[in-house]
Design a protein around this motif. Structure first.
Motif, PDB file in Angstrom:
ATOM      1  N   PHE A  14      -8.988  -2.615  -6.192  1.00 33.95           N
ATOM      2  CA  PHE A  14      -9.259  -3.309  -5.181  1.00 33.95           C
ATOM      3  C   PHE A  14      -7.438  -3.854  -4.281  1.00 33.95           C
ATOM      4  N   ASP A  15      -6.448  -4.221  -4.953  1.00 30.82           N
ATOM      5  CA  ASP A  15      -4.837  -4.267  -4.476  1.00 30.82           C
ATOM      6  C   ASP A  15      -4.273  -2.909  -3.353  1.00 30.82           C
ATOM      7  N   TYR A  16      -4.526  -1.784  -3.973  1.00 29.59           N
ATOM      8  CA  TYR A  16      -3.904  -0.924  -3.634  1.00 29.59           C
ATOM      9  C   TYR A  16      -4.936  -0.063  -2.234  1.00 29.59           C
ATOM     10  N   ALA A  17      -6.226  -0.421  -2.250  1.00 29.17           N
ATOM     11  CA  ALA A  17      -7.354  -0.094  -1.333  1.00 29.17           C
ATOM     12  C   ALA A  17      -6.933  -0.985  -0.552  1.00 29.17           C
ATOM     13  N   ALA A  55     -11.141   2.029   6.038  1.00 25.95           N
ATOM     14  CA  ALA A  55     -11.759   1.236   6.291  1.00 25.95           C
ATOM     15  C   ALA A  55     -13.272   1.336   5.568  1.00 25.95           C
ATOM     16  N   TYR A  56     -13.763   2.253   5.554  1.00 28.67           N
ATOM     17  CA  TYR A  56     -14.851   2.679   4.719  1.00 28.67           C
ATOM     18  C   TYR A  56     -14.761   2.070   3.006  1.00 28.67           C
ATOM     19  N   ALA A  57     -13.388   2.705   2.805  1.00 31.20           N
ATOM     20  CA  ALA A  57     -12.895   2.334   1.183  1.00 31.20           C
ATOM     21  C   ALA A  57     -13.470   1.379   0.983  1.00 31.20           C
ATOM     22  N   MET A  58     -12.979   0.390   2.421  1.00 33.38           N
ATOM     23  CA  MET A  58     -13.506  -1.530   1.778  1.00 33.38           C
ATOM     24  C   MET A  58     -14.553  -1.410   2.267  1.00 33.38           C
ATOM     25  N   PHE A  79      -9.851  -8.575  -6.026  1.00 30.82           N
ATOM     26  CA  PHE A  79      -8.840  -8.677  -5.340  1.00 30.82           C
ATOM     27  C   PHE A  79      -7.132  -9.923  -6.021  1.00 30.82           C
ATOM     28  N   SER A  80      -6.290  -9.892  -6.295  1.00 29.73           N
ATOM     29  CA  SER A  80      -5.208 -10.443  -6.591  1.00 29.73           C
ATOM     30  C   SER A  80      -4.963 -11.313  -5.841  1.00 29.73           C
ATOM     31  N   VAL A 121      -0.176  -0.048 -12.659  1.00 28.43           N
ATOM     32  CA  VAL A 121      -0.010  -0.737 -13.474  1.00 28.43           C
ATOM     33  C   VAL A 121      -1.806  -1.072 -14.379  1.00 28.43           C
ATOM     34  N   PHE A 122      -2.817  -0.482 -13.048  1.00 25.32           N
ATOM     35  CA  PHE A 122      -4.302  -1.001 -13.777  1.00 25.32           C
ATOM     36  C   PHE A 122      -4.545   0.259 -14.361  1.00 25.32           C
ATOM     37  N   ASN A 123      -4.405   0.923 -14.483  1.00 25.26           N
ATOM     38  CA  ASN A 123      -4.937   2.532 -15.191  1.00 25.26           C
ATOM     39  C   ASN A 123      -3.870   2.581 -16.923  1.00 25.26           C
TER      40      ASN A 123
END
Length: 266
Positions: free
Chosen positions: A46-49, A104-107, A120-121, A172-174
């Motif tokens: 989510f942080d990436y997005a 925006a659609y991804a969000m 979200f962090s 980092v998530f991966n």
């Protein structure tokens, strides 16, 4: 305004510009489609997005200002010379508009689809707020002196910094999950193609003008492509070499939701 010395280089410039536009414009569709098919955003950080959407907004402001504002264009030429071509092409503008909409659609998908335990962090949310506040400060500084090109350059600098930062949460998530499951490799490959095409496009203009000012006159565009290429290579290494057949441990929240759906269906 400068004119092209070589029709051949101009054609190549336009071709690679639209290749970059198409690749970057559609690169997020594989992720959007994957999210839609699974009705889940588990695996997409989510942080990436969020960082990506804010970064793209800053880049859109820069491109729109350079492309449409006579005042910004005048101040650009005062700094780099009247004979220099503007560093923003039609494809750059079209890309910025389109990618803001897809981001925006991804969000929106993150808001409505199953997310499991992901959230979200606080640190990256604070970073986004810091960038927005920095942009507001730059606006307040620019208004009295009417330094409009300096202002849009600040937005460009912001988007460059965010480009460097935005990929880190997903990498980092991966790594923590030891998997790229849920994160579309198709998006990565298209993103990589766009970065390469973007740099080649700028190279065509530099060769024609016999000057590298095109690169450092629009450091945001050149850094955008270069940083993108580096991180996409990291993602490809993660997907194809480090975790080629690995799937992350199922999120218990997602499993429970899926079990509930199965029971309801029966």
């Amino acid at each position: 305004m400068a004119s092209w010395g070589s029709v051949y280089l101009k054609v190549l410039y336009n071709v690679f510009g639209w290749v970059a536009f198409i690749s970057w414009s559609i690169c997020f569709y594989p992720q959007i489609i994957l999210n839609h098919r699974r009705k889940s955003v588990v695996g997409l950080n989510f942080d990436y997005a969020l960082l990506n959407m804010v970064k793209q907004l800053a880049y859109l402001i820069y491109n729109v200002s350079i492309f449409f504002s006579p005042i910004v264009q005048k101040q650009y030429h005062q700094k780099f010379g009247n004979g220099k071509m503007l560093p923003v092409a039609e494809s750059d503008l079209a890309f910025s508009i389109h990618v803001v909409l897809t981001s925006a659609y991804a969000m929106y998908q993150i808001a409505v689809y199953e997310r499991g335990t992901q959230k979200f962090s606080k640190i990256y949310t604070a970073i986004n707020v810091l960038f927005v506040l920095s942009a507001a400060v730059c606006v307040c500084i620019a208004i009295p002196s009417r330094s409009w090109f300096w202002l849009v350059s600040c937005f460009n600098t912001i988007q460059v910094i965010m480009t460097i930062i935005k990929y880190i949460p997903q990498v980092v998530f991966n790594f923590k999950r030891k998997s790229t499951s849920g994160f579309s490799i198709g998006m990565v490959l298209l993103d990589f193609l766009g970065g390469v095409a973007n740099n080649v496009q700028m190279l065509m203009q530099s060769l024609d003008q016999k000057s590298w000012e095109n690169f450092y006159g629009n450091i945001g565009k050149s850094m955008l492509a270069s940083v993108t290429i580096v991180f996409d290579i990291i993602f490809m290494v993660q997907h194809y070499a480090l975790y080629p057949n690995e799937k992350a441990e199922p999120d218990p929240n997602v499993v429970n939701v899926e079990l509930s759906r199965d029971i309801e269906a029966r």
